[in-house]
Design an enzyme around this catalytic site. Structure first.
Site, PDB file in Angstrom:
ATOM      1  N   ASP A 103       0.881  -1.176   0.000  1.00  0.00           N
ATOM      2  CA  ASP A 103       0.000   0.000   0.000  1.00  0.00           C
ATOM      3  C   ASP A 103       0.916   1.223   0.000  1.00  0.00           C
ATOM      4  OD1 ASP A 103      -2.339   1.651   0.309  1.00  0.00           O
ATOM      5  OD2 ASP A 103      -1.923   1.817   2.444  1.00  0.00           O
ATOM      6  N   SER A 104       0.323   2.385  -0.175  1.00  0.00           N
ATOM      7  CA  SER A 104       1.119   3.615  -0.096  1.00  0.00           C
ATOM      8  C   SER A 104       1.636   3.848   1.325  1.00  0.00           C
ATOM      9  CB  SER A 104       0.253   4.805  -0.515  1.00  0.00           C
ATOM     10  OG  SER A 104      -0.863   4.888   0.353  1.00  0.00           O
ATOM     11  N   CYS A 155      -4.263  -1.450  -1.830  1.00  0.00           N
ATOM     12  CA  CYS A 155      -4.452  -0.007  -2.012  1.00  0.00           C
ATOM     13  C   CYS A 155      -5.504   0.153  -3.103  1.00  0.00           C
ATOM     14  CB  CYS A 155      -3.125   0.611  -2.440  1.00  0.00           C
ATOM     15  SG  CYS A 155      -3.243   2.336  -2.937  1.00  0.00           S
ATOM     16  N   GLU A 187      -2.966   8.180   8.877  1.00  0.00           N
ATOM     17  CA  GLU A 187      -1.535   7.883   8.884  1.00  0.00           C
ATOM     18  C   GLU A 187      -0.827   8.549  10.072  1.00  0.00           C
ATOM     19  OE1 GLU A 187       1.503   5.833   6.629  1.00  0.00           O
ATOM     20  OE2 GLU A 187      -0.631   5.869   6.227  1.00  0.00           O
ATOM     21  N   CYS A 234     -10.963   3.082   0.516  1.00  0.00           N
ATOM     22  CA  CYS A 234      -9.542   3.371   0.739  1.00  0.00           C
ATOM     23  C   CYS A 234      -9.151   2.520   1.935  1.00  0.00           C
ATOM     24  CB  CYS A 234      -9.322   4.847   1.045  1.00  0.00           C
ATOM     25  SG  CYS A 234      -7.633   5.216   1.587  1.00  0.00           S
ATOM     26  N   HIS A 236      -7.064   2.875   4.139  1.00  0.00           N
ATOM     27  CA  HIS A 236      -6.790   3.604   5.383  1.00  0.00           C
ATOM     28  C   HIS A 236      -8.058   3.822   6.208  1.00  0.00           C
ATOM     29  CE1 HIS A 236      -2.920   4.678   3.571  1.00  0.00           C
ATOM     30  NE2 HIS A 236      -2.539   5.131   4.741  1.00  0.00           N
TER      31      HIS A 236
HETATM   32  N1  DGL Z   1      -4.673   3.337   1.096  1.00  0.00           N
HETATM   33  C1  DGL Z   1      -4.752   3.816  -0.237  1.00  0.00           C
HETATM   34  C2  DGL Z   1      -6.050   3.437  -0.904  1.00  0.00           C
HETATM   35  O1  DGL Z   1      -6.636   2.439  -0.533  1.00  0.00           O
HETATM   36  C3  DGL Z   1      -4.402   5.194  -0.598  1.00  0.00           C
HETATM   37  C4  DGL Z   1      -4.020   6.231   0.330  1.00  0.00           C
HETATM   38  C5  DGL Z   1      -3.216   7.262  -0.409  1.00  0.00           C
HETATM   39  O2  DGL Z   1      -2.022   7.027  -0.530  1.00  0.00           O
HETATM   40  O3  DGL Z   1      -3.778   8.256  -0.898  1.00  0.00           O
HETATM   41  O4  DGL Z   1      -6.501   4.096  -1.799  1.00  0.00           O
END
Ligand code: DGL
Length: 286
Positions: A13-14, A76, A160, A192, A194
């Site tokens: 993931d990012s 992600c 984050e 997302c 997150h």
């Molecule tokens: N967790 C990521 C997603 O599911 C992206 C978060 C990001 O880096 O903008 O889209």
């Protein structure tokens, strides 16, 4: 030489968001080994252009492939929605799975058991919303469902930074979803990885909405596909009925954590996403 089926599963993931998917993978596949990579140095992906997201996703995937993996999970939504076909093509025959289709399955299922006319509100990054990936995936499964999309760019940073429980976070969540609470019954799809850290807060803001995410359905899809491909740990050996291998079935898999920046923060905040403490986090450069 190591059996392919005993290699780890790569997950990236990012940042820390993909740990919500890893947590579900741990539950579904407790004997598997995993390597998790959070590209924290370049987060967020969700505000980047399509070309950059594809480039970053390919670099993250390459780093995992270089360590030896039997499958890749793109944990992600942004990278899944934009880069999945490119990753599948570049790393074939490695199985590469995304989170968007499983997320759509979870949303459609939740809407189908809710009141007639329930719509789906996709809460995601700017890039995921503008890619239309969820709109396409949901419409393919259930063309009658009304879909709304809302980009929530601040949520990734709040998650984050470990600000899950701050009052300011609740104000921002409430501000971003308020407009949909008047639109009749709806399912909020956390598009997302997150965002599941905010599930509790969202439920408290509105007790009537249903909140779903892609973690559990992704883990179920990955488990099913690896089983079909005979790639589950020890599955080849089990077929040969070797006693040692049957005994090793009871063993718990290991997870290696990698981050491209802020290993100490990753270790400290990551527990909010994983629902348990993290082991050591190794700093890597892509
Ligand atoms: N967790 C990521 C997603 O599911 C992206 C978060 C990001 O880096 O903008 O889209």
């Amino acid at each position: 030489m190591q059996q392919t089926s005993n290699l780890p599963i790569g997950v990236f993931d990012s940042g820390m968001g993909g740990l919500t998917v890893l947590s579900a993978l741990h539950s579904s596949l407790p004997q598997e080994h995993f390597i998790y990579l959070g590209d924290t140095a370049r987060l967020p992906y969700g505000t980047k252009t399509r070309e950059t997201v594809i480039k970053y996703a390919e670099q993250a995937a390459s780093a995992l492939v270089a360590r030896g993996i039997k499958a890749l999970v793109v944990a992600c939504n942004t990278a899944s929605g934009i880069a999945l076909p490119a990753l599948q093509k570049r790393f074939a025959p490695l199985p590469v799975y995304g989170v968007v289709e499983p997320g759509a399955i979870a949303a459609v299922h939740a809407a189908s058991i809710a009141a007639i006319g329930t719509s789906v509100v996709v809460l995601a990054t700017e890039s995921t919303i503008s890619s239309g990936a969820y709109q396409k995936a949901i419409t393919k499964l259930a063309p009658q469902i009304r879909i709304f999309g809302r980009a929530c760019p601040l949520w990734v940073t709040l998650a984050e930074m470990g600000n899950r429980d701050a009052n300011l976070t609740r104000d921002i969540l409430a501000h971003d979803i308020r407009g949909f609470l008047q639109k009749g019954p709806c399912v909020f799809l956390l598009g997302c990885t997150h965002f599941p850290v905010f599930s509790q807060a969202l439920a408290e803001i509105s007790s009537t909405v249903t909140v779903v995410d892609s973690a559990a359905t992704t883990a179920a899809v990955v488990a099913e596909k690896l089983k079909t491909l005979n790639l589950l740990t020890n599955s080849l050996l089990k077929d040969n009925l070797l006693v040692d291998d049957l005994l090793s079935d009871a063993k718990q898999g290991q997870t290696l954590y990698l981050a491209t920046d802020g290993a100490a923060r990753f270790k400290q905040v990551g527990g909010q996403f994983l629902n348990c403490a993290l082991d050591e986090v190794e700093l890597v450069d892509l």
